[in-house]
Design a protein around this motif. Structure first.
Motif, PDB file in Angstrom:
ATOM      1  N   PHE A  76       9.876   7.166 -33.066  1.00 43.60           N
ATOM      2  CA  PHE A  76       8.507   6.671 -32.998  1.00 43.60           C
ATOM      3  C   PHE A  76       8.455   5.359 -32.230  1.00 43.60           C
ATOM      4  O   PHE A  76       7.524   5.098 -31.469  1.00 43.60           O
ATOM      5  N   MET A  77       9.469   4.517 -32.429  1.00 46.58           N
ATOM      6  CA  MET A  77       9.496   3.223 -31.752  1.00 46.58           C
ATOM      7  C   MET A  77      10.184   3.292 -30.390  1.00 46.58           C
ATOM      8  O   MET A  77      10.602   2.268 -29.851  1.00 46.58           O
ATOM      9  N   ALA A  78      10.337   4.498 -29.869  1.00 45.55           N
ATOM     10  CA  ALA A  78      10.879   4.701 -28.516  1.00 45.55           C
ATOM     11  C   ALA A  78      12.288   4.148 -28.359  1.00 45.55           C
ATOM     12  O   ALA A  78      12.685   3.734 -27.275  1.00 45.55           O
ATOM     13  N   LEU A  79      13.025   4.111 -29.472  1.00 43.90           N
ATOM     14  CA  LEU A  79      14.434   3.727 -29.381  1.00 43.90           C
ATOM     15  C   LEU A  79      15.281   4.960 -29.057  1.00 43.90           C
ATOM     16  O   LEU A  79      16.326   4.862 -28.429  1.00 43.90           O
ATOM     17  N   LEU A  80      14.831   6.103 -29.527  1.00 39.73           N
ATOM     18  CA  LEU A  80      15.471   7.376 -29.214  1.00 39.73           C
ATOM     19  C   LEU A  80      14.411   8.288 -28.612  1.00 39.73           C
ATOM     20  O   LEU A  80      13.233   8.159 -28.923  1.00 39.73           O
ATOM     21  N   PRO A  81      14.813   9.218 -27.763  1.00 39.59           N
ATOM     22  CA  PRO A  81      13.830  10.126 -27.183  1.00 39.59           C
ATOM     23  C   PRO A  81      13.472  11.253 -28.152  1.00 39.59           C
ATOM     24  O   PRO A  81      14.295  11.659 -28.956  1.00 39.59           O
ATOM     25  N   TYR A  82      12.235  11.727 -28.024  1.00 41.38           N
ATOM     26  CA  TYR A  82      11.851  12.933 -28.767  1.00 41.38           C
ATOM     27  C   TYR A  82      12.476  14.143 -28.082  1.00 41.38           C
ATOM     28  O   TYR A  82      12.939  15.065 -28.725  1.00 41.38           O
TER      29      TYR A  82
ATOM     30  N   ILE B  11       5.995  -3.264 -30.605  1.00 39.40           N
ATOM     31  CA  ILE B  11       6.385  -3.206 -29.189  1.00 39.40           C
ATOM     32  C   ILE B  11       5.280  -3.891 -28.401  1.00 39.40           C
ATOM     33  O   ILE B  11       4.136  -3.439 -28.397  1.00 39.40           O
ATOM     34  N   LEU B  50      11.988   1.686 -22.706  1.00 35.81           N
ATOM     35  CA  LEU B  50      11.527   2.616 -23.739  1.00 35.81           C
ATOM     36  C   LEU B  50      12.098   4.003 -23.482  1.00 35.81           C
ATOM     37  O   LEU B  50      12.327   4.387 -22.325  1.00 35.81           O
ATOM     38  N   ALA B  51      12.350   4.740 -24.545  1.00 36.76           N
ATOM     39  CA  ALA B  51      12.909   6.089 -24.409  1.00 36.76           C
ATOM     40  C   ALA B  51      11.904   7.034 -23.749  1.00 36.76           C
ATOM     41  O   ALA B  51      12.276   8.052 -23.180  1.00 36.76           O
ATOM     42  N   TYR B  52      10.646   6.694 -23.853  1.00 35.44           N
ATOM     43  CA  TYR B  52       9.599   7.459 -23.186  1.00 35.44           C
ATOM     44  C   TYR B  52       8.432   6.515 -22.921  1.00 35.44           C
ATOM     45  O   TYR B  52       8.362   5.439 -23.513  1.00 35.44           O
ATOM     46  N   ILE B  54       4.986   4.696 -23.055  1.00 34.02           N
ATOM     47  CA  ILE B  54       3.913   4.461 -24.013  1.00 34.02           C
ATOM     48  C   ILE B  54       2.804   3.724 -23.282  1.00 34.02           C
ATOM     49  O   ILE B  54       3.041   2.654 -22.727  1.00 34.02           O
ATOM     50  N   ARG B  89       2.765  -0.429 -29.659  1.00 27.78           N
ATOM     51  CA  ARG B  89       2.985   0.406 -30.837  1.00 27.78           C
ATOM     52  C   ARG B  89       3.557  -0.471 -31.945  1.00 27.78           C
ATOM     53  O   ARG B  89       4.200  -1.484 -31.665  1.00 27.78           O
ATOM     54  N   HIS B  90       3.358  -0.061 -33.170  1.00 27.80           N
ATOM     55  CA  HIS B  90       3.935  -0.829 -34.275  1.00 27.80           C
ATOM     56  C   HIS B  90       4.308   0.100 -35.415  1.00 27.80           C
ATOM     57  O   HIS B  90       3.825   1.233 -35.488  1.00 27.80           O
TER      58      HIS B  90
END
Lengths: 85, 210
Positions: A76-82, B11, B50-52, B54, B89-90
């Motif tokens: 959710f916090m974009a630390l890991l990819p979905y 973030i 970021l992993a993707y 946002i 985001r939070h």
């Protein structure tokens, strides 16, 4: 004599095996899994970003459940990819 | 008015945060304080990719806070945070433990995990492998009589200090141990080498005095 050494060798093998397959969280004697600890989370996740099964990683079910929550928070916090890269 | 302990990560917009981090962090603090939260600890956690994406952003600045607040205030606070555009985001998480304890625990446990992965990493050909093998080999020898490979090497090393007083030259045990176990850590080798040499020196001295 021979049987004795056999048993010893087996015990040694078993010990090694349990050491290898044991859950890493149990081994480290941790109580909680931090969702901010990306290094450990990444080891429990495939290149595509899917979580590995508990059978594969040897994670104890108690920690597998905690891991699930941690991975989802990290995603959710974009630390890991979905979805993989 | 019972309060609970919370951990919250935000973030922040990377451009805004790099321009002036204090100010963008202050936006978050203001929102938290507006809803009656007392901030216990706050820190800039990281700046990462970021992993993707946002909201069209590829990078973000992570801001981590720990605070105490009334549970009923959290909903309104979430809405306020979502309306703000500098916060991408939070995530607010209620903690089971008091904040200080939680922070200490997580730090300790992270260390434990790192140590475990260091110990149990399969390693390559590098130093990690050697570290792993050292203690495990000792453990094997203690527990079990030993298998074919390690058993002959071990008695030679153990016997070496005992033999040296009995007129054996100092060099041979050290050499044999070096040949038998090239993978042995260097910490052992100098000690072994030094001990026989010293023993030899003393024997020669005594011989000379006699």
């Amino acid at each position: 004599m021979a049987s004795n050494t056999k048993i010893k060798n087996l015990r040694k093998l078993l010990k090694k095996r349990t050491e290898r397959t044991k859950c890493r969280f149990t081994r480290a004697r941790v109580f909680a899994i931090d969702w901010k600890d990306i290094g450990t989370l990444q080891k429990m996740v495939s290149q595509q970003g899917k979580m590995y099964g508990a059978k594969r990683t040897g994670t104890v079910s108690h920690f597998q459940r905690k891991l699930k929550i941690a991975v989802k928070r990290a995603r959710f916090m974009a630390l890991l990819p979905y979805v993989g890269r | 008015m019972s309060t609970r302990d919370y951990e919250a990560m935000f973030i922040l917009n990377h451009a805004a945060a790099t321009a002036d981090f204090e100010e963008t962090a202050a936006i978050v603090d203001q929102i938290l304080e507006k809803h009656g939260a007392t901030i216990v600890q706050k820190e800039k956690w990281d700046e990462r990719k970021l992993a993707y994406e946002i909201k069209g952003q590829r990078r973000g600045t992570y801001y981590l806070t720990y605070f105490q607040a009334d549970p009923s205030a959290i909903v309104a606070m979430n809405e306020d945070v979502q309306l703000n555009e500098t916060i991408l985001r939070h995530l607010v998480i209620a903690l089971d433990l008091p904040i200080a304890e939680h922070i200490e625990n997580t730090a300790n446990e992270r260390e434990l995990m790192a140590e475990d992965s260091r110990k149990n990493s399969l390693g390559g050909w590098g130093g990690g492998r050697r570290e792993r093998r050292g203690p495990s080999r000792d453990g094997d020898d203690d527990g079990v009589g030993g298998d074919g490979a390690s058993a002959p090497a071990r008695p030679a090393v153990v016997a070496a200090p005992a033999k040296t007083p009995a007129k054996t030259p100092a060099k041979t045990p050290a050499d044999s141990s070096a040949e038998a176990k090239p993978a042995e850590t260097p910490a052992d080798a100098p000690a072994e080498a030094a001990a026989p040499a010293a023993a030899d020196a003393t024997t020669t001295d005594t011989a000379a005095t006699e």
